[in-house]
Design an enzyme around this catalytic site. Structure first.
Site, PDB file in Angstrom:
ATOM      1  CG  HIS A  21      -1.657  -0.690   1.266  1.00  0.00           C
ATOM      2  ND1 HIS A  21      -2.120  -1.765   2.293  1.00  0.00           N
ATOM      3  CD2 HIS A  21      -2.779  -1.687   0.350  1.00  0.00           C
ATOM      4  CE1 HIS A  21      -3.260  -3.034   2.254  1.00  0.00           C
ATOM      5  NE2 HIS A  21      -3.085  -2.488   1.134  1.00  0.00           N
ATOM      6  CE  LYS A  45     -11.834  -7.654   1.709  1.00  0.00           C
ATOM      7  NZ  LYS A  45     -10.305  -6.900   1.463  1.00  0.00           N
ATOM      8  NE  ARG A  94      -2.565  -6.641  -5.046  1.00  0.00           N
ATOM      9  CZ  ARG A  94      -3.828  -7.011  -3.410  1.00  0.00           C
ATOM     10  NH1 ARG A  94      -3.211  -7.501  -2.181  1.00  0.00           N
ATOM     11  NH2 ARG A  94      -4.690  -7.159  -3.628  1.00  0.00           N
ATOM     12  CB  SER A 132      -4.240  -7.450   4.864  1.00  0.00           C
ATOM     13  OG  SER A 132      -3.953  -5.716   4.453  1.00  0.00           O
TER      14      SER A 132
HETATM   15  P1  ADP Z   1      -9.391  -3.934  -0.343  1.00  0.00           P
HETATM   16  O1  ADP Z   1     -10.581  -4.382   0.946  1.00  0.00           O
HETATM   17  O2  ADP Z   1     -10.345  -3.228  -0.889  1.00  0.00           O
HETATM   18  O3  ADP Z   1      -8.890  -4.581  -1.154  1.00  0.00           O
HETATM   19  P2  ADP Z   1      -6.939  -3.327   0.532  1.00  0.00           P
HETATM   20  O4  ADP Z   1      -6.745  -2.642   1.429  1.00  0.00           O
HETATM   21  O5  ADP Z   1      -6.464  -4.622   0.436  1.00  0.00           O
HETATM   22  O6  ADP Z   1      -8.353  -3.542   0.426  1.00  0.00           O
HETATM   23  O7  ADP Z   1      -6.908  -2.255  -0.855  1.00  0.00           O
HETATM   24  C1  ADP Z   1      -6.659  -1.429  -1.631  1.00  0.00           C
HETATM   25  C2  ADP Z   1      -5.851  -1.485  -2.670  1.00  0.00           C
HETATM   26  O8  ADP Z   1      -4.669  -1.185  -2.318  1.00  0.00           O
HETATM   27  C3  ADP Z   1      -6.646  -1.642  -3.667  1.00  0.00           C
HETATM   28  O9  ADP Z   1      -6.617  -1.321  -5.265  1.00  0.00           O
HETATM   29  C4  ADP Z   1      -5.628  -3.377  -4.042  1.00  0.00           C
HETATM   30  O10 ADP Z   1      -5.348  -4.004  -5.083  1.00  0.00           O
HETATM   31  C5  ADP Z   1      -3.859  -2.578  -3.613  1.00  0.00           C
HETATM   32  N1  ADP Z   1      -3.543  -3.476  -2.462  1.00  0.00           N
HETATM   33  C6  ADP Z   1      -3.246  -4.117  -1.293  1.00  0.00           C
HETATM   34  N2  ADP Z   1      -1.984  -4.441  -2.210  1.00  0.00           N
HETATM   35  C7  ADP Z   1      -1.310  -4.141  -2.513  1.00  0.00           C
HETATM   36  C8  ADP Z   1      -0.166  -4.808  -2.964  1.00  0.00           C
HETATM   37  N3  ADP Z   1       1.036  -5.214  -2.198  1.00  0.00           N
HETATM   38  N4  ADP Z   1       0.526  -3.316  -3.687  1.00  0.00           N
HETATM   39  C9  ADP Z   1      -0.322  -3.020  -4.379  1.00  0.00           C
HETATM   40  N5  ADP Z   1      -1.290  -2.978  -4.519  1.00  0.00           N
HETATM   41  C10 ADP Z   1      -1.842  -3.430  -3.077  1.00  0.00           C
END
Ligand code: ADP
Length: 163
Positions: A21, A45, A94, A132
């Site tokens: 992130h 979630k 990703r 996460s």
């Molecule tokens: P969600 O529950 O909406 O997937 P996240 O907090 O997991 O929310 O992710 C928010 C955004 O960040 C999404 O667009 C997700 O694809 C992106 N994201 C999460 N982890 C990574 C990572 N390791 N690299 C790039 N983008 C990421």
């Protein structure tokens, strides 16, 4: 060009914020004057950290980045973006596997408000496998996740999961 600041909203669960992130936020702040990282409520979630804890970890992890703000929203993200005067929604990519879901989301958001443009940013390859829930699981099982989150987040995870 007008002097109006270019604002982007980066919504997500951030449960907790990872270096993946952060990589996306660091890229986004090169493109926009302000990036509003928004902890979005997700009805499907059950989070490990509450909204306040997640915002606190994002604030700590981004405090050296000028122009980054942190907030929460429990409504439609495009409405929130419009209220904030944002021109873009940031999403991180990703893998090809992210694309199907992300395109659906971007398509719906464009339908809801075509003025707010979804911008996809690709993370550094070393964070390509990171999410996460993997971090939560590895911590729960006693694994060392310090390459993937800030020391502050690592401490919070250990405190939460190891008691
Ligand atoms: P969600 O529950 O909406 O997937 P996240 O907090 O997991 O929310 O992710 C928010 C955004 O960040 C999404 O667009 C997700 O694809 C992106 N994201 C999460 N982890 C990574 C990572 N390791 N690299 C790039 N983008 C990421």
């Amino acid at each position: 060009m007008s002097d109006t600041p270019r604002i982007a909203v980066y919504p997500g669960s951030f449960d907790p914020i990872t270096r993946g992130h952060l990589d996306v936020i660091e890229r986004a702040i090169k493109l926009f004057d302000n990036v509003i990282v928004t902890v979005a409520a997700h009805r499907d979630k059950k989070p490990l950290f509450n909204m306040e804890e997640r915002m606190d970890m994002i604030r700590e992890s981004t405090k050296q980045l000028e122009g980054v703000k942190v907030t929460l929203d429990d409504g439609l993200i495009v409405e929130f973006a419009e209220e904030e005067g944002a021109v873009a929604l940031i999403r991180g990519l990703r893998f090809v596997s992210d694309i199907e879901f992300e395109f659906q989301l971007a398509w719906m958001n464009r339908h809801l408000n075509a003025e707010v443009i979804t911008v996809f940013l690709m993370t550094d390859v070393k964070y390509t496998h990171l999410n996460s829930s993997l971090i939560r699981e590895a911590t729960r099982l006693g694994g060392n996740i310090d390459d993937f989150v800030t020391p502050y987040v690592s401490d919070k995870l250990k405190a939460k999961l190891k008691g």
